[in-house]
Design a protein around this motif. Structure first.
Motif, short mmCIF file in Angstrom:
data_model
loop_
_atom_site.label_atom_id
_atom_site.label_comp_id
_atom_site.label_asym_id
_atom_site.label_seq_id
_atom_site.Cartn_x
_atom_site.Cartn_y
_atom_site.Cartn_z
N HIS A 1 90.38 38.84 -13.25
CA HIS A 1 91.35 39.91 -12.96
C HIS A 1 90.58 41.16 -12.94
O HIS A 1 89.74 41.72 -13.61
N ASP B 1 92.97 35.56 -17.39
CA ASP B 1 92.26 35.49 -15.89
C ASP B 1 90.89 36.33 -16.01
O ASP B 1 90.96 37.50 -15.92
N ILE C 1 98.69 42.55 -18.75
CA ILE C 1 98.55 41.62 -17.61
C ILE C 1 99.38 40.58 -17.87
O ILE C 1 100.24 40.26 -16.71
#
Length: 474
Positions: free
Chosen positions: A125, A122, A108
């Protein structure tokens, strides 16, 4: 409220100059405010922390005489306490379990950087949500702090002024790893809270950690200490101070012959000032120090300035203080002071000429140890047949002295000069080489007074034997 500061090094190496200055500033502020100073060893990095490094830190603090009122505390002995608070945050939904494997998080982050975004965790996400949803009770997990998503963190740094960070810039940091060990940013908060730390003095490399830590304090309802972040120290060349600049370990400065008082005086001026004053006693540092007077700009380390300060302290400090630290160097050079004058008397006589305790130890050698050879250049120049008469007359006169004093020895040298109609250099220099074995020393009469009658007589006889052999071989 009692002011309480702390020095909290990680035992992954020696006590370096930057750490020593941070410790000094923290110690001075506590003493100035009539407060307490805590030593804490932050050893949660189990792979890199060593007992050798802990010993080096303690040795450095003790050598600098930065004595602590509490501690040393060790973070590795407080894991139960950290876990207790982690469980509390979990129960209050201020922390949560994260099942995302490291490989997924790395993937990521690479996507974020490729898209020109700041790489960060995050929780929203899609891949993170999917990984957490797919986890089972047996899946490994870490614990993350639920950082606020709105608003800002504001704190008034005592050195740098107001600092404001948006919470949107901060992610949900890990407070307990997958292996169950707590993380630095979390442990620090719990420690400072439990230990009642009111002011945190540390390096500017911790500024980014501060807003994260403040959010944890506030989530716990704990008082937030004041923060003061010191600027870095640069080398003589303007680059960040490192091993290539020479001595960066505090104990290396001891090894190179510096007095702790000189190093403390130098370190306090690396970012703090009081008018144009350069020399400070320890009590003056305590009386005058304030965090608001610490500069926010980086300071450059200047070895010449430190040497100058060291010479000043060797010359002007109480000889008993200098002798305390000189003894280590005398031992290193295997110079026994059992047979000779008082070390303090030698320091008074020789100290002014020396920039380091190594030089002072070496210049003290002939007061305590006999020698079998003269310095070649000095002997060639001054122990010549022409000096024989002066040395013989001086020997007869000093051997006859009943009161062995500097004044009487000065009178003897003057008498020899007068009787032989010679200049002081024609008598004093051969005597100097005879008595010390070398061509440079303090006033020869004062040196002879300390060396003692028996040794002076024996050494002048050795010099005359040297001249006789030189005559025989010419």
């Amino acid at each position: 409220m009692t002011v309480k500061t702390r020095f909290a090094p990680s035992p992954t190496g020696f006590l370096h100059v930057g750490g020593a200055r941070t410790a000094l500033y923290s110690w001075l502020f506590a003493k100035h405010m009539g407060g307490e100073f805590v030593l804490r060893i932050e050893d949660t990095d189990l792979e890199r922390s060593t007992q050798e490094a802990i010993d080096a830190i303690m040795e450095g603090m003790e050598w600098l005489e930065l004595n602590w009122d509490e501690g040393p505390y060790y973070q590795t002995k407080r894991f139960d306490r950290y876990n207790e608070v982690v469980d509390q945050l979990l129960a209050e939904d201020k922390a949560y379990k994260c099942y995302c494997p490291k490989e997924l998080l790395d993937e990521i982050r690479e996507e974020q950087m490729a898209a020109g975004l700041k790489p960060r965790y995050d929780a929203n996400h899609p891949k993170v949500i999917a990984a957490n949803a797919a986890a089972t009770e047996e899946s490994p997990f870490c614990i993350r702090f639920r950082n606020p998503k709105e608003g800002t963190v504001v704190f008034d740094d005592k050195i740098r002024g107001r600092i404001e960070i948006a919470n949107s810039e901060l992610d949900d940091l890990i407070i307990r790893r997958t292996d169950g060990s707590p993380t630095y940013n979390f442990c620090v908060v719990i420690d400072d809270w439990d230990m009642g730390i009111t002011q945190v003095v540390r390096g500017e490399d911790h500024i980014n950690n501060t807003p994260r830590q403040i959010n944890i304090y506030e989530a716990l309802g704990a008082p937030v200490p004041e923060f003061a972040h010191c600027a870095m120290i640069l080398g003589d060349d303007g680059a960040k101070l490192s091993k290539r600049h020479g001595a960066v370990s505090v104990m290396q400065y001891r090894d190179e012959g510096y007095l702790p008082q000189a190093l403390l005086n130098y370190l306090v001026r690396l970012g703090w000032s009081h008018g144009d004053q350069e020399i400070f006693s320890l009590q003056e540092m305590i009386d005058l120090f304030s965090l608001e007077s610490v500069s926010k700009s980086a300071s450059a380390f200047n070895t010449d300035k430190l040497l100058w300060l060291n010479n000043h302290y060797i010359k002007t400090a109480d000889p008993e203080y200098v002798a305390k630290y000189l003894q280590w160097h005398l031992d290193q050079k295997e110079i026994s002071t059992d047979n000779g004058p008082a070390v303090t008397d030698v320091i008074k006589l020789v100290g002014e000429r020396c920039n380091t305790l190594i030089e002072l130890a070496e210049q003290s050698r002939y007061f305590f140890q006999d020698f079998s050879e003269f310095e070649a250049g000095a002997a060639k120049k001054h122990l010549r047949p022409v000096a024989k008469e002066a040395l013989e007359l001086a020997l007869a006169k000093v051997d006859a002295l009943t009161e062995w004093t500097t004044e009487n020895l000065h009178a003897v040298i003057a008498q020899v000069c007068e009787e032989l109609e010679l200049g002081m250099g024609k008598v004093g220099m051969p005597l100097r080489v005879a008595v010390t074995g070398q061509g440079q020393s303090p006033s020869v009469d004062a040196v002879m007074a300390l060396v003692g009658k028996e040794r002076v007589v024996a050494r002048v006889k050795m010099a005359l034997a040297y001249i006789a052999e030189r005559e025989a071989n010419s």
